[in-house]
Design a protein around this motif. Structure first.
Motif, PDB file in Angstrom:
ATOM      1  N   TRP A 180       0.837  -1.207   0.000  1.00 39.66           N
ATOM      2  CA  TRP A 180       0.000   0.000   0.000  1.00 39.66           C
ATOM      3  C   TRP A 180       0.865   1.247   0.000  1.00 39.66           C
ATOM      4  O   TRP A 180       1.924   1.297   0.623  1.00 39.66           O
ATOM      5  N   GLU A 184      -3.971   5.195  -1.684  1.00 42.40           N
ATOM      6  CA  GLU A 184      -4.614   4.002  -2.252  1.00 42.40           C
ATOM      7  C   GLU A 184      -5.687   3.478  -1.304  1.00 42.40           C
ATOM      8  O   GLU A 184      -5.782   3.877  -0.147  1.00 42.40           O
ATOM      9  N   ASP A 185      -6.514   2.551  -1.826  1.00 41.51           N
ATOM     10  CA  ASP A 185      -7.591   1.980  -1.025  1.00 41.51           C
ATOM     11  C   ASP A 185      -7.038   1.264   0.201  1.00 41.51           C
ATOM     12  O   ASP A 185      -5.927   0.714   0.188  1.00 41.51           O
ATOM     13  N   TYR A 201     -19.211   3.625   7.040  1.00 46.13           N
ATOM     14  CA  TYR A 201     -19.021   3.853   5.603  1.00 46.13           C
ATOM     15  C   TYR A 201     -20.318   3.525   4.860  1.00 46.13           C
ATOM     16  O   TYR A 201     -20.449   2.489   4.220  1.00 46.13           O
ATOM     17  N   TRP A 205     -18.522  -0.546   0.214  1.00 41.83           N
ATOM     18  CA  TRP A 205     -17.137  -0.968   0.042  1.00 41.83           C
ATOM     19  C   TRP A 205     -17.040  -1.978  -1.081  1.00 41.83           C
ATOM     20  O   TRP A 205     -18.041  -2.512  -1.563  1.00 41.83           O
ATOM     21  N   PRO A 216     -12.028   3.617  -0.009  1.00 42.88           N
ATOM     22  CA  PRO A 216     -11.036   4.656  -0.309  1.00 42.88           C
ATOM     23  C   PRO A 216     -10.399   5.189   0.974  1.00 42.88           C
ATOM     24  O   PRO A 216     -11.065   5.273   2.014  1.00 42.88           O
ATOM     25  N   GLN A 217      -9.138   5.544   0.892  1.00 47.56           N
ATOM     26  CA  GLN A 217      -8.481   6.136   2.051  1.00 47.56           C
ATOM     27  C   GLN A 217      -9.160   7.453   2.404  1.00 47.56           C
ATOM     28  O   GLN A 217      -9.379   8.284   1.543  1.00 47.56           O
ATOM     29  N   ARG A 219      -9.652  11.197   3.420  1.00 44.22           N
ATOM     30  CA  ARG A 219      -8.820  12.354   3.128  1.00 44.22           C
ATOM     31  C   ARG A 219      -8.617  13.192   4.387  1.00 44.22           C
ATOM     32  O   ARG A 219      -9.515  13.309   5.191  1.00 44.22           O
TER      33      ARG A 219
END
Length: 219
Positions: A180, A184-185, A201, A205, A216-217, A219
């Protein structure tokens, strides 16, 4: 002393290239990368300390301090700095501990507790196990330990990547897959139920397997 991930990082007072420090006070509320080398003026270590010098700003932007340790005295570290800058293009501007009495090396399990200091100069081979990296969090807990053989130069970009993963987990309880990189995811925790995951979430997913859930990571 045998340290493991999750151990409390031992505190100590030591002489360094920036003067005497108390380790925990010096870390403060930051993360810390603490790495060690077996001997000054040796080939692999010269390249490593230069590599870390070039990456120090990247660690600092993540709220992480950098400190090195060597068996040689502080005066030797300072003299060696010119060679490092010549070879790598950057001199170490992070503190380096002078551990001539082996106190910190033994405290952190790099050398056996009964290893004699001796009256003469030590060789790199006597200090072969002093090739470790620790990542310590602001609570002074050891979060990562990596040990290397003397002939294998360390990849400090990988240490930076590992720090990113640890900090991501600290903030969001997420895990990271193999290879990773930042952006990235990432992976939902294995022990979260789908109901718990959906609450965190709601957008869902990607799940190639029921136990392998990518998002997704954040932010």
């Amino acid at each position: 002393m045998s340290l493991r991930i999750g151990s409390s990082a031992p505190d100590f007072v030591a002489e360094t290239t920036i003067g005497r420090i108390r380790f925990h006070d010096w870390i403060g509320q930051n993360w810390c990368v603490f790495f060690s080398h077996p001997k000054d003026f040796t080939p692999v270590c010269t390249t490593e300390l230069g590599s870390m010098a070039k990456l120090k700003g990247d660690f600092e932007r993540r709220g992480c301090k950098v400190i090195g340790l060597g068996i040689d005295p502080v005066s030797s570290h300072l003299a060696w700095s010119a060679d490092i800058e010549e070879i790598a293009g950057a001199a170490p501007d992070y503190p380096i501990i002078g551990d001539g009495d082996l106190a910190v090396s033994k405290l952190y399990g790099m050398l056996p507790a009964d290893e004699p200091v001796g009256n003469g100069p030590r060789t790199a081979h006597q200090n072969a196990t002093v090739r470790t990296v620790f990542i310590i969090d602001p609570s002074k807990t050891v979060r990562l330990i990596i040990a290397y053989p003397m002939t294998c130069g360390r990849n400090f970009t990988e240490v930076l990547r590992a720090l990113d993963s640890l900090q991501l987990n600290e903030r969001h309880s997420l895990a990271t897959p193999a290879d990773w990189s930042r952006g990235e995811d990432v992976l939902l925790p294995f022990d979260w139920t789908d109901e718990e995951a959906r609450a965190a979430y709601p957008e869902g997913w990607r799940a190639p397997k029921p136990y392998l859930r990518f998002v997704p990571q954040p932010r």
